[in-house]
Design an enzyme around this catalytic site. Structure first.
Site, PDB file in Angstrom:
ATOM      1  N   GLU A 116      41.499 -33.603  21.687  1.00  0.00           N
ATOM      2  CA  GLU A 116      41.203 -34.699  20.771  1.00  0.00           C
ATOM      3  C   GLU A 116      40.643 -35.834  21.612  1.00  0.00           C
ATOM      4  O   GLU A 116      41.323 -36.330  22.515  1.00  0.00           O
ATOM      5  CB  GLU A 116      42.456 -35.218  20.076  1.00  0.00           C
ATOM      6  CG  GLU A 116      43.145 -34.270  19.142  1.00  0.00           C
ATOM      7  CD  GLU A 116      44.393 -34.923  18.545  1.00  0.00           C
ATOM      8  OE1 GLU A 116      44.492 -36.176  18.592  1.00  0.00           O
ATOM      9  OE2 GLU A 116      45.256 -34.197  18.057  1.00  0.00           O
TER      10      GLU A 116
ATOM     11  N   ASP B 172      48.067 -46.747  16.379  1.00  0.00           N
ATOM     12  CA  ASP B 172      48.216 -46.330  17.772  1.00  0.00           C
ATOM     13  C   ASP B 172      49.285 -47.151  18.483  1.00  0.00           C
ATOM     14  O   ASP B 172      49.454 -48.347  18.233  1.00  0.00           O
ATOM     15  CB  ASP B 172      46.887 -46.483  18.520  1.00  0.00           C
ATOM     16  CG  ASP B 172      45.820 -45.551  17.990  1.00  0.00           C
ATOM     17  OD1 ASP B 172      46.180 -44.430  17.606  1.00  0.00           O
ATOM     18  OD2 ASP B 172      44.640 -45.943  17.956  1.00  0.00           O
TER      19      ASP B 172
END
Length: 261
Positions: free
Chosen positions: A47, A58
């Site tokens: 990824e 995040d």
């Protein structure tokens, strides 16, 4: 270059180790070298994160890395440069993980074409759901790209059904609620979520795989997850290793994590 091999082909046998790193951190060339090092040290699928100015999902390690990439002049077109460079050096599927706004701003069809031409496998889109992804579903069908949607412990059975039906490559099972980041203990809800995805049709490589991410940082956790899921996704721990010890550090951690497969 045509679209890369489907990520589903990498998630077979005893399960897959999927590694995340942001593009452009600490600089574009080093991020490419680090991604290659992951595959060379046992990671089955990649990824590559597209840095974004508002990375609300995040954790701290990834936020710092993506902010540095942006400060260093990252541009969306660098995604395609990175994917093509990685794919020229290793034969592993490369997914791009991105918030949806940069794709819309670039142009959904234009982005899909560029990703396919660079050899990318598809997109992971954490902030859109299948019922709001008509444009992406159409463009991924046209270009043959995989589309990975997220499933959370809070998802209803109906939402899980829709997610399994719409995903291609795998379903990203978020093991804990909240932002990403390495944790000492994986949330027990991950196992229950994968069981619910299985009931919705995520039964492994023959249909759609279920991979667990968020909080995995040790070989033992990789082994634990692969005991009930098709893949284990590691992100923050790898980003921290890259920040602290460069490509050599991320290679060492990838090699260690692969022992959990």
């Amino acid at each position: 270059m045509s679209a890369g091999a489907s990520v589903a082909t990498a998630i077979t046998g005893s399960g897959a180790l999927v590694g995340y790193l942001p593009i452009g951190f600490p600089d574009l060339a080093t991020s490419i070298d680090a991604a290659v090092a992951l595959v060379e040290n046992g990671v089955d699928a990649l990824e590559l994160g597209l840095p974004y100015t508002d990375p609300v999902m995040d954790g701290v390690a990834i936020q710092k890395a993506t902010q540095q990439a942006i400060a260093n002049g990252f541009r969306v077109r660098d995604v395609f440069t990175a994917v093509e460079a990685v794919r020229s050096r290793v034969d592993a599927p490369v997914l791009v993980m991105t918030y949806w706004n940069p794709v819309v701003q670039y142009g959904v069809a234009r982005f899909a074409d560029a990703l396919r031409d660079a050899g990318g496998a598809g997109l992971i889109t954490p902030d859109i759901t299948p019922d709001s992804a008509d444009d992406w579903i159409a463009e991924s069908d046209r270009t043959g790209l995989d589309r990975v949607f997220l499933a959370a412990p809070s998802s209803t059975d109906a939402r899980l059904d829709d997610t399994v039906s719409a995903s291609r490559g795998f379903v990203y099972a978020v093991s804990t609620m909240g932002i990403t980041g390495a944790r000492a203990d994986l949330d027990a809800k991950a196992r229950a979520l994968v069981a619910r995805l299985r009931a919705a049709g995520a039964t492994g490589p023959d249909t759609i795989a279920a991979c667990v991410g968020v909080g995995i940082s040790t070989p033992d956790q990789v082994a634990e997850v692969l005991g009930y899921a098709d893949g284990a996704i590691v992100g923050s721990a790898l980003v921290s290793a890259l920040a602290q010890d460069g490509v050599a550090g991320v290679a060492r951690l990838a090699s260690a994590l692969s022992q959990g497969k």
